[in-house]
Design an enzyme around this catalytic site. Structure first.
Site, PDB file in Angstrom:
ATOM      1  N   HIS A 132       0.833  -1.198   0.000  1.00  0.00           N
ATOM      2  CA  HIS A 132       0.000   0.000   0.000  1.00  0.00           C
ATOM      3  C   HIS A 132       0.868   1.248   0.000  1.00  0.00           C
ATOM      4  CE1 HIS A 132      -4.163  -1.245   0.375  1.00  0.00           C
ATOM      5  NE2 HIS A 132      -3.773  -2.250   1.136  1.00  0.00           N
ATOM      6  N   CYS A 201       0.422   1.812  -5.824  1.00  0.00           N
ATOM      7  CA  CYS A 201      -0.511   2.532  -6.671  1.00  0.00           C
ATOM      8  C   CYS A 201       0.011   3.921  -7.016  1.00  0.00           C
ATOM      9  CB  CYS A 201      -1.901   2.616  -6.039  1.00  0.00           C
ATOM     10  SG  CYS A 201      -1.948   3.573  -4.533  1.00  0.00           S
ATOM     11  N   ARG A 210       0.048   2.322 -11.840  1.00  0.00           N
ATOM     12  CA  ARG A 210       0.886   1.666 -10.839  1.00  0.00           C
ATOM     13  C   ARG A 210       2.296   2.238 -10.945  1.00  0.00           C
ATOM     14  NH1 ARG A 210      -3.452   0.550  -9.866  1.00  0.00           N
ATOM     15  NH2 ARG A 210      -4.451  -1.472  -9.651  1.00  0.00           N
TER      16      ARG A 210
END
Lengths: 233, 62
Positions: A132, A201, A210
């Site tokens: 993340h 991301c 990405r």
């Protein structure tokens, strides 16, 4: 009278929805981080006690990137379970996250996720890991700060693997699965090698793209010899 | 809505206030524990993998 009731109920609903949204933002920005820090710590503790309980076979003799692969007992990684820790000094000296097997939503809420089917740390091929960038502890918050030569250190219980970032993070689309191929497309690497790929991301709060970083294995060091110099300072 | 709840709580104003507070905390707990974790993956922020699918981190591909 009934108009008053309708107006009052409507305004109460509006206030409720507003409070819900505020609460969700608190949950999303703050609480997921608390949960992830807790979960990651738990996973690392699990790993440490596991490594202490079953000290893996004496580490293979010190190998440089060119030495033979060290693969005596490759038992498969268990889904959703941790098998290594990752350290990236560029993200801070205390930056340590567990690497868990597979990249499912629940796995990534507890740490970094290893793309199932890609290589193991130190093996020939591509050791690909997702994390993340925002929420759940923001592990890859500083991803764009990665620079060529930065160390990415992985510890699988027996060996410290030090990878070196090859180039600045690369922006691509979510469907570009070739970036985690054994010889990742777009990385500039040619031929088989011991590579590492990190994905997160892009943009920071979005999901349209990405961000990818590639590294190659630079050095290995048995855990018995202590931390690699990259983590000492 | 809130007025209706207030009128149906027992006791005097203090007791009602305490019960109302407990109710609010219970709702917040339920939201954080069950509702938000369910709703969160429906938002796009969790997509960090390259998998050829737009669904949140399906992780199927590679």
């Amino acid at each position: 009278m009934s108009v008053r009731l309708v107006v009052r109920t409507f305004s109460e609903l509006c206030i409720t929805v507003g409070a819900l949204i505020v609460l969700f933002v608190v949950y999303f920005l703050f609480w997921t981080g608390v949960k992830a820090a807790d979960a990651a710590e738990g996973e690392i503790d699990t790993l440490r006690s596991q490594w202490a309980r079953e000290p893996a076979a004496p580490a293979p003799p010190p190998a440089s990137a060119s030495a033979k692969p060290s693969a005596p007992s490759p038992s498969p990684y268990r889904d959703g379970k941790p098998f290594a820790t990752m350290h990236i000094p560029r993200f801070g000296s205390g930056w340590e996250w567990p690497v868990l097997e597979n990249t499912e939503v629940r796995t990534l809420q507890k740490g970094l996720g290893h793309y199932s089917g890609t290589a193991r740390p130190g093996d020939t091929g591509n050791f690909a890991v997702a994390g993340h960038r925002r929420t759940y502890g923001d592990p890859f918050k500083d991803f764009p700060k990665l620079r060529p030569g930065d160390a990415v250190v992985v510890n699988d219980g027996t060996t410290w693997f030090t990878y070196r970032i090859a180039k600045q993070p690369h922006r691509t689309v979510p469907t570009d699965t070739a970036v985690v191929d054994a010889v990742p497309r777009g990385s500039g690497f040619e031929g088989a090698g011991r590579y590492l790929t990190l994905t997160t991301c892009e943009p920071e709060w979005g999901s349209s793209h990405r961000l990818i970083a590639w590294a190659h294995l630079d050095a290995t060091r048995p855990v018995s010899e202590g931390k690699p110099p990259e983590l000492a300072g | 809505m809130y007025g209706w709840i207030w009128r149906h709580l027992p006791g005097n104003a203090w007791v009602r206030g305490i019960i109302a507070l407990v109710l609010v905390l219970a709702v917040v707990y339920a939201l954080f524990q069950y509702v938000f974790p369910w709703a969160e993956p429906l938002l796009p922020f969790g997509d960090v993998t390259v998998d050829g699918a737009s669904a949140g981190g399906a992780g199927a591909g590679r």
